[in-house]
Design a protein around this motif. Structure first.
Motif, PDB file in Angstrom:
ATOM      1  N   ARG A  38       0.834  -1.196   0.000  1.00 24.10           N
ATOM      2  CA  ARG A  38       0.000   0.000   0.000  1.00 24.10           C
ATOM      3  C   ARG A  38       0.869   1.247   0.000  1.00 24.10           C
ATOM      4  O   ARG A  38       2.015   1.218   0.463  1.00 24.10           O
ATOM      5  CB  ARG A  38      -0.959   0.007   1.175  1.00 24.10           C
ATOM      6  CG  ARG A  38      -0.297   0.132   2.537  1.00 24.10           C
ATOM      7  CD  ARG A  38      -1.343  -0.029   3.641  1.00 24.10           C
ATOM      8  NE  ARG A  38      -0.777   0.140   4.971  1.00 24.10           N
ATOM      9  CZ  ARG A  38      -1.447  -0.074   6.099  1.00 24.10           C
ATOM     10  NH1 ARG A  38      -2.724  -0.480   6.042  1.00 24.10           N
ATOM     11  NH2 ARG A  38      -0.864   0.122   7.264  1.00 24.10           N
ATOM     12  N   GLN A  39       0.286   2.305  -0.519  1.00 22.03           N
ATOM     13  CA  GLN A  39       0.989   3.580  -0.562  1.00 22.03           C
ATOM     14  C   GLN A  39       0.014   4.701  -0.244  1.00 22.03           C
ATOM     15  O   GLN A  39      -0.957   4.910  -0.974  1.00 22.03           O
ATOM     16  CB  GLN A  39       1.629   3.809  -1.930  1.00 22.03           C
ATOM     17  CG  GLN A  39       2.535   5.017  -1.988  1.00 22.03           C
ATOM     18  CD  GLN A  39       3.399   5.034  -3.234  1.00 22.03           C
ATOM     19  OE1 GLN A  39       3.138   4.329  -4.210  1.00 22.03           O
ATOM     20  NE2 GLN A  39       4.457   5.829  -3.206  1.00 22.03           N
ATOM     21  N   ALA A  40       0.278   5.378   0.854  1.00 19.73           N
ATOM     22  CA  ALA A  40      -0.523   6.521   1.259  1.00 19.73           C
ATOM     23  C   ALA A  40       0.078   7.788   0.663  1.00 19.73           C
ATOM     24  O   ALA A  40       1.265   7.821   0.321  1.00 19.73           O
ATOM     25  CB  ALA A  40      -0.557   6.617   2.782  1.00 19.73           C
ATOM     26  N   PRO A  41      -0.709   8.854   0.530  1.00 18.07           N
ATOM     27  CA  PRO A  41      -0.184  10.093  -0.046  1.00 18.07           C
ATOM     28  C   PRO A  41       1.042  10.596   0.714  1.00 18.07           C
ATOM     29  O   PRO A  41       1.037  10.676   1.945  1.00 18.07           O
ATOM     30  CB  PRO A  41      -1.357  11.056   0.101  1.00 18.07           C
ATOM     31  CG  PRO A  41      -2.559  10.186   0.108  1.00 18.07           C
ATOM     32  CD  PRO A  41      -2.143   8.936   0.823  1.00 18.07           C
ATOM     33  N   GLY A  42       2.089  10.908  -0.030  1.00 16.99           N
ATOM     34  CA  GLY A  42       3.299  11.439   0.565  1.00 16.99           C
ATOM     35  C   GLY A  42       4.181  10.422   1.253  1.00 16.99           C
ATOM     36  O   GLY A  42       5.187  10.780   1.873  1.00 16.99           O
ATOM     37  N   ALA A  93      -5.122   4.168   1.778  1.00 16.61           N
ATOM     38  CA  ALA A  93      -3.998   4.112   0.840  1.00 16.61           C
ATOM     39  C   ALA A  93      -4.481   3.502  -0.470  1.00 16.61           C
ATOM     40  O   ALA A  93      -5.593   2.978  -0.553  1.00 16.61           O
ATOM     41  CB  ALA A  93      -2.863   3.261   1.411  1.00 16.61           C
ATOM     42  N   VAL A  94      -3.611   3.558  -1.470  1.00 20.15           N
ATOM     43  CA  VAL A  94      -3.813   2.756  -2.673  1.00 20.15           C
ATOM     44  C   VAL A  94      -3.149   1.403  -2.409  1.00 20.15           C
ATOM     45  O   VAL A  94      -1.983   1.350  -1.998  1.00 20.15           O
ATOM     46  CB  VAL A  94      -3.199   3.426  -3.916  1.00 20.15           C
ATOM     47  CG1 VAL A  94      -3.360   2.515  -5.128  1.00 20.15           C
ATOM     48  CG2 VAL A  94      -3.849   4.781  -4.164  1.00 20.15           C
ATOM     49  N   TYR A  95      -3.889   0.351  -2.631  1.00 23.34           N
ATOM     50  CA  TYR A  95      -3.397  -1.009  -2.385  1.00 23.34           C
ATOM     51  C   TYR A  95      -3.042  -1.670  -3.719  1.00 23.34           C
ATOM     52  O   TYR A  95      -3.827  -1.640  -4.670  1.00 23.34           O
ATOM     53  CB  TYR A  95      -4.447  -1.831  -1.652  1.00 23.34           C
ATOM     54  CG  TYR A  95      -4.521  -1.486  -0.187  1.00 23.34           C
ATOM     55  CD1 TYR A  95      -5.049  -0.269   0.236  1.00 23.34           C
ATOM     56  CD2 TYR A  95      -4.045  -2.359   0.787  1.00 23.34           C
ATOM     57  CE1 TYR A  95      -5.100   0.063   1.577  1.00 23.34           C
ATOM     58  CE2 TYR A  95      -4.094  -2.038   2.130  1.00 23.34           C
ATOM     59  CZ  TYR A  95      -4.620  -0.825   2.516  1.00 23.34           C
ATOM     60  OH  TYR A  95      -4.664  -0.501   3.853  1.00 23.34           O
TER      61      TYR A  95
END
Length: 124
Positions: A38-42, A93-95
């Protein structure tokens, strides 16, 4: 070549559940180790969970989601799953799902193929 497509993301209230799916193309799905990231903003992309190849794969989890998320795979359907329970706002987040042969579990290293991602948003 493996093509991965994630689905199942959405907006959910804190404490709720979602199940993500990752559909894979190709006849050799069972030979790949699979992972969720996952990737969260920033923030940098981070490891969430992984499962080894085969029908009874061993699973690995990040400490932040252990006990709340479950990774599984159905090799007959060429599909990877992530059951997410007791969701928290910090899970937003984007997974992404990913496949690899020589992966380093609990890290992002060694994955050869990546999906486009699905957005998960948890409201407080």
């Amino acid at each position: 070549q493996v093509h991965l497509i994630e689905s199942g993301g959405g907006l959910v209230q804190a404490g709720g559940s979602l199940r993500l799916s990752c559909a894979a193309s190709g006849p050799t799905f069972s030979k790949y180790a699979m992972g969720w990231f996952r990737q969260a903003p920033g923030k940098e992309r981070e490891f969430v969970a992984a499962i080894t190849w085969g029908d009874d794969g061993d699973s690995y989890y990040a400490d932040s989601i252990k006990g709340r998320f479950t990774i599984s795979r159905d090799n007959a359907k060429n599909t990877l799953y992530l059951q997410m329970n007791s969701l928290k706002p910090e899970d937003t987040a984007v997974y992404y799902c990913a496949a690899g042969v020589s992966v380093k579990f609990r890290t992002i290293r060694g994955y050869d193929y990546w999906g486009q991602g699905t957005q998960v948003t948890v409201s407080s």
